[in-house]
Design a protein around this motif. Structure first.
Motif, PDB file in Angstrom:
ATOM      1  N   ASP A 297       4.018  43.597  89.001  1.00  0.00           N
ATOM      2  CA  ASP A 297       3.036  43.311  87.950  1.00  0.00           C
ATOM      3  C   ASP A 297       3.429  43.901  86.602  1.00  0.00           C
ATOM      4  O   ASP A 297       3.138  43.307  85.561  1.00  0.00           O
ATOM      5  CB  ASP A 297       1.664  43.866  88.353  1.00  0.00           C
ATOM      6  N   ILE A 298       4.086  45.088  86.620  1.00  0.00           N
ATOM      7  CA  ILE A 298       4.413  45.756  85.352  1.00  0.00           C
ATOM      8  C   ILE A 298       5.839  46.310  85.327  1.00  0.00           C
ATOM      9  O   ILE A 298       6.219  46.974  84.367  1.00  0.00           O
ATOM     10  CB  ILE A 298       3.422  46.898  85.067  1.00  0.00           C
ATOM     11  N   GLY A 299       6.644  46.051  86.358  1.00  0.00           N
ATOM     12  CA  GLY A 299       7.946  46.682  86.475  1.00  0.00           C
ATOM     13  C   GLY A 299       7.818  48.045  87.130  1.00  0.00           C
ATOM     14  O   GLY A 299       6.717  48.484  87.466  1.00  0.00           O
ATOM     15  N   GLU A 300       8.953  48.719  87.323  1.00  0.00           N
ATOM     16  CA  GLU A 300       8.924  50.008  88.004  1.00  0.00           C
ATOM     17  C   GLU A 300       9.860  51.003  87.322  1.00  0.00           C
ATOM     18  O   GLU A 300      10.766  50.613  86.589  1.00  0.00           O
ATOM     19  CB  GLU A 300       9.295  49.854  89.475  1.00  0.00           C
ATOM     20  N   PRO A 301       9.631  52.311  87.559  1.00  0.00           N
ATOM     21  CA  PRO A 301      10.508  53.327  86.981  1.00  0.00           C
ATOM     22  C   PRO A 301      11.817  53.420  87.759  1.00  0.00           C
ATOM     23  O   PRO A 301      12.006  52.752  88.773  1.00  0.00           O
ATOM     24  CB  PRO A 301       9.693  54.612  87.135  1.00  0.00           C
ATOM     25  N   GLY A 302      12.708  54.281  87.281  1.00  0.00           N
ATOM     26  CA  GLY A 302      13.976  54.484  87.976  1.00  0.00           C
ATOM     27  C   GLY A 302      15.126  53.778  87.281  1.00  0.00           C
ATOM     28  O   GLY A 302      14.933  52.914  86.422  1.00  0.00           O
ATOM     29  N   GLU A 303      16.331  54.158  87.674  1.00  0.00           N
ATOM     30  CA  GLU A 303      17.529  53.626  87.034  1.00  0.00           C
ATOM     31  C   GLU A 303      17.893  52.223  87.516  1.00  0.00           C
ATOM     32  O   GLU A 303      18.636  51.514  86.841  1.00  0.00           O
ATOM     33  CB  GLU A 303      18.705  54.571  87.297  1.00  0.00           C
ATOM     34  N   ALA A 304      17.388  51.821  88.681  1.00  0.00           N
ATOM     35  CA  ALA A 304      17.758  50.506  89.218  1.00  0.00           C
ATOM     36  C   ALA A 304      16.516  49.764  89.711  1.00  0.00           C
ATOM     37  O   ALA A 304      16.343  49.536  90.906  1.00  0.00           O
ATOM     38  CB  ALA A 304      18.773  50.664  90.353  1.00  0.00           C
ATOM     39  N   PRO A 305      15.617  49.378  88.797  1.00  0.00           N
ATOM     40  CA  PRO A 305      14.428  48.636  89.224  1.00  0.00           C
ATOM     41  C   PRO A 305      14.809  47.283  89.816  1.00  0.00           C
ATOM     42  O   PRO A 305      15.806  46.677  89.415  1.00  0.00           O
ATOM     43  CB  PRO A 305      13.627  48.465  87.938  1.00  0.00           C
ATOM     44  N   ILE A 306      14.026  46.823  90.765  1.00  0.00           N
ATOM     45  CA  ILE A 306      14.311  45.548  91.423  1.00  0.00           C
ATOM     46  C   ILE A 306      14.327  44.428  90.393  1.00  0.00           C
ATOM     47  O   ILE A 306      13.395  44.279  89.604  1.00  0.00           O
ATOM     48  CB  ILE A 306      13.271  45.262  92.522  1.00  0.00           C
ATOM     49  N   GLY A 307      15.401  43.651  90.394  1.00  0.00           N
ATOM     50  CA  GLY A 307      15.528  42.547  89.462  1.00  0.00           C
ATOM     51  C   GLY A 307      15.720  42.980  88.025  1.00  0.00           C
ATOM     52  O   GLY A 307      15.636  42.155  87.117  1.00  0.00           O
ATOM     53  N   GLY A 308      15.964  44.276  87.798  1.00  0.00           N
ATOM     54  CA  GLY A 308      16.133  44.772  86.443  1.00  0.00           C
ATOM     55  C   GLY A 308      14.844  44.906  85.666  1.00  0.00           C
ATOM     56  O   GLY A 308      14.858  45.131  84.452  1.00  0.00           O
ATOM     57  N   ALA A 309      13.705  44.768  86.348  1.00  0.00           N
ATOM     58  CA  ALA A 309      12.404  44.798  85.682  1.00  0.00           C
ATOM     59  C   ALA A 309      11.861  46.222  85.644  1.00  0.00           C
ATOM     60  O   ALA A 309      11.162  46.669  86.555  1.00  0.00           O
ATOM     61  CB  ALA A 309      11.420  43.873  86.392  1.00  0.00           C
ATOM     62  N   GLY A 310      12.193  46.946  84.579  1.00  0.00           N
ATOM     63  CA  GLY A 310      11.666  48.290  84.404  1.00  0.00           C
ATOM     64  C   GLY A 310      10.267  48.260  83.809  1.00  0.00           C
ATOM     65  O   GLY A 310       9.903  47.328  83.090  1.00  0.00           O
ATOM     66  N   VAL A 311       9.489  49.284  84.109  1.00  0.00           N
ATOM     67  CA  VAL A 311       8.139  49.349  83.567  1.00  0.00           C
ATOM     68  C   VAL A 311       8.207  49.588  82.062  1.00  0.00           C
ATOM     69  O   VAL A 311       9.000  50.384  81.578  1.00  0.00           O
ATOM     70  CB  VAL A 311       7.316  50.451  84.277  1.00  0.00           C
ATOM     71  N   THR A 312       7.368  48.872  81.309  1.00  0.00           N
ATOM     72  CA  THR A 312       7.313  49.006  79.858  1.00  0.00           C
ATOM     73  C   THR A 312       5.863  49.065  79.401  1.00  0.00           C
ATOM     74  O   THR A 312       4.951  48.617  80.114  1.00  0.00           O
ATOM     75  CB  THR A 312       7.988  47.815  79.149  1.00  0.00           C
ATOM     76  N   SER A 313       5.662  49.583  78.199  1.00  0.00           N
ATOM     77  CA  SER A 313       4.313  49.634  77.632  1.00  0.00           C
ATOM     78  C   SER A 313       3.735  48.234  77.465  1.00  0.00           C
ATOM     79  O   SER A 313       2.537  48.012  77.684  1.00  0.00           O
ATOM     80  CB  SER A 313       4.337  50.363  76.292  1.00  0.00           C
ATOM     81  N   ALA A 314       4.573  47.275  77.077  1.00  0.00           N
ATOM     82  CA  ALA A 314       4.099  45.903  76.882  1.00  0.00           C
ATOM     83  C   ALA A 314       3.612  45.294  78.196  1.00  0.00           C
ATOM     84  O   ALA A 314       2.593  44.593  78.229  1.00  0.00           O
ATOM     85  CB  ALA A 314       5.210  45.045  76.279  1.00  0.00           C
ATOM     86  N   ARG A 315       4.324  45.575  79.276  1.00  0.00           N
ATOM     87  CA  ARG A 315       3.914  45.035  80.571  1.00  0.00           C
ATOM     88  C   ARG A 315       2.632  45.698  81.074  1.00  0.00           C
ATOM     89  O   ARG A 315       1.772  45.036  81.672  1.00  0.00           O
ATOM     90  CB  ARG A 315       5.058  45.202  81.581  1.00  0.00           C
ATOM     91  N   VAL A 316       2.498  46.989  80.828  1.00  0.00           N
ATOM     92  CA  VAL A 316       1.254  47.677  81.185  1.00  0.00           C
ATOM     93  C   VAL A 316       0.088  47.072  80.412  1.00  0.00           C
ATOM     94  O   VAL A 316      -0.988  46.803  80.975  1.00  0.00           O
ATOM     95  CB  VAL A 316       1.363  49.190  80.917  1.00  0.00           C
ATOM     96  N   ALA A 317       0.278  46.839  79.122  1.00  0.00           N
ATOM     97  CA  ALA A 317      -0.776  46.269  78.289  1.00  0.00           C
ATOM     98  C   ALA A 317      -1.163  44.866  78.749  1.00  0.00           C
ATOM     99  O   ALA A 317      -2.344  44.501  78.756  1.00  0.00           O
ATOM    100  CB  ALA A 317      -0.332  46.242  76.828  1.00  0.00           C
ATOM    101  N   ALA A 318      -0.173  44.069  79.144  1.00  0.00           N
ATOM    102  CA  ALA A 318      -0.451  42.707  79.614  1.00  0.00           C
ATOM    103  C   ALA A 318      -1.280  42.734  80.897  1.00  0.00           C
ATOM    104  O   ALA A 318      -2.196  41.911  81.075  1.00  0.00           O
ATOM    105  CB  ALA A 318       0.858  41.957  79.835  1.00  0.00           C
ATOM    106  N   PHE A 319      -0.970  43.677  81.791  1.00  0.00           N
ATOM    107  CA  PHE A 319      -1.755  43.806  83.018  1.00  0.00           C
ATOM    108  C   PHE A 319      -3.183  44.213  82.698  1.00  0.00           C
ATOM    109  O   PHE A 319      -4.145  43.630  83.217  1.00  0.00           O
ATOM    110  CB  PHE A 319      -1.106  44.836  83.942  1.00  0.00           C
ATOM    111  N   ARG A 320      -3.339  45.221  81.854  1.00  0.00           N
ATOM    112  CA  ARG A 320      -4.677  45.711  81.510  1.00  0.00           C
ATOM    113  C   ARG A 320      -5.529  44.623  80.868  1.00  0.00           C
ATOM    114  O   ARG A 320      -6.748  44.567  81.070  1.00  0.00           O
ATOM    115  CB  ARG A 320      -4.563  46.907  80.562  1.00  0.00           C
ATOM    116  N   ALA A 321      -4.896  43.753  80.092  1.00  0.00           N
ATOM    117  CA  ALA A 321      -5.634  42.706  79.405  1.00  0.00           C
ATOM    118  C   ALA A 321      -6.305  41.744  80.379  1.00  0.00           C
ATOM    119  O   ALA A 321      -7.353  41.161  80.072  1.00  0.00           O
ATOM    120  CB  ALA A 321      -4.697  41.936  78.475  1.00  0.00           C
ATOM    121  N   VAL A 322      -5.734  41.593  81.559  1.00  0.00           N
ATOM    122  CA  VAL A 322      -6.275  40.663  82.559  1.00  0.00           C
ATOM    123  C   VAL A 322      -7.134  41.384  83.596  1.00  0.00           C
ATOM    124  O   VAL A 322      -8.227  40.914  83.950  1.00  0.00           O
ATOM    125  CB  VAL A 322      -5.136  39.891  83.260  1.00  0.00           C
TER     126      VAL A 322
END
Length: 293
Positions: A76-101
């Motif tokens: 839903d928002i990416g994940e922490p760590g050096e090797a997130p699955i699919g390269g999808a690291g957690v970001t502020s923009a992704r957190v904001a997009a989740f919160r908006a919904v």
């Protein structure tokens, strides 16, 4: 009093099995008449930037009759760590997009004499400004909860499911766990509830029960070998709460769910293609769980 935990619904704007299973399970949950429903993350099939998948999940979950709280997962928002699955690291923009919904990604609910706490596991060890905001909020909880018996929910397990697994991929990283433990030691925690691993399991850590909830979307083959004793089957968890502060979890499922391995789910394969993910680049443990060569 009753809480239902639903998790890893992996809904897609393209439809498919995961959506159909969720519709069935929502009917089932409505029949249980819980006081609260907690979704512990991965509402989206795979891509944290797919607005249509989020909207589809929100529409389907809107059929629940009980009050609903939703927490974010790594899809839903990416994940922490050096090797997130699919390269999808957690970001502020992704957190904001989740919160908006779905609203706040950390919260407290009160049911009878109980406190129910949800927090965002994907912010742990992320280094984002939202992480420190969450830590400040977590540190305020012991005073806020006033000694009530408490259930704590998040997406990834608080404690590692098995030795040797990458911490930020499968559970909260050790440095964050130490800080979290210093907080929860001052809370009357009766249970931790998490998702992410697509399995039903009940374990104890320092005398507190830790519940791993199954997905409603698809199963991973061989999770027993990867994560220890567990049930690899679709379903939900029902928590029965007693007036003396007791919490008893139960695995629940409908017999007519379509149960498939992840790699046989068409919408998951489509989502991987749309994200341009080469299966061979995924973490070896992830590939083993998914049976990807």
């Amino acid at each position: 009093m009753k809480i239902v935990q639903i998790t890893d619904t992996h809904n897609s704007a393209h439809g498919g099995i995961s959506n159909e299973n969720l519709v069935k399970m929502i009917e089932f949950v409505n029949e249980l008449e819980p006081d609260l429903v907690v979704h512990t993350g991965d509402v989206s099939i795979l891509d944290p930037d797919n607005e249509a998948d989020r909207a589809t999940a929100a529409r389907l979950l809107g059929e629940l009759k009980a009050p609903l709280r939703v927490l974010p997962g790594n899809h839903d928002i990416g994940e922490p760590g050096e090797a997130p699955i699919g390269g999808a690291g957690v970001t502020s923009a992704r957190v904001a997009a989740f919160r908006a919904v779905f609203g706040d990604d950390r919260w407290v609910e009160y049911i009878g004499g109980f406190s129910v706490v949800g927090f965002n596991s994907e912010l742990m060890s992320s280094g984002l400004p939202e992480e420190e905001e969450q830590w400040a909020w977590l540190e305020s909880l012991p005073a806020q909860l006033e000694g009530r018996p408490t259930i704590i929910f998040c997406h990834k397990p608080v404690h590692a499911p098995a030795p040797g697994l990458p911490a930020s991929t499968y559970s909260i990283a050790p440095q964050s766990l130490d800080r979290l433990r210093s907080i929860v030691d001052n809370i009357d925690v009766q249970a931790f509830g998490s998702g992410h691993l697509h399995r039903w399991a009940l374990e104890f850590h320092d005398g507190v029960q830790s519940i791993s909830a199954p997905s409603t979307a698809f199963v991973y083959p061989g999770v027993e070998g990867q994560f220890g004793p567990s049930l690899s089957q679709l379903g939900i968890v029902e928590y029965q709460l007693t007036e003396d502060g007791g919490v008893t979890p139960f695995f629940r499922a409908r017999p007519d769910l379509a149960e498939h391995y992840a790699v046989n789910v068409d919408t998951l394969r489509l989502a991987l293609e749309e994200m341009g993910i080469d299966m061979s680049t995924l973490d070896i443990t992830v590939r083993d769980v998914l049976r990807i060569a």
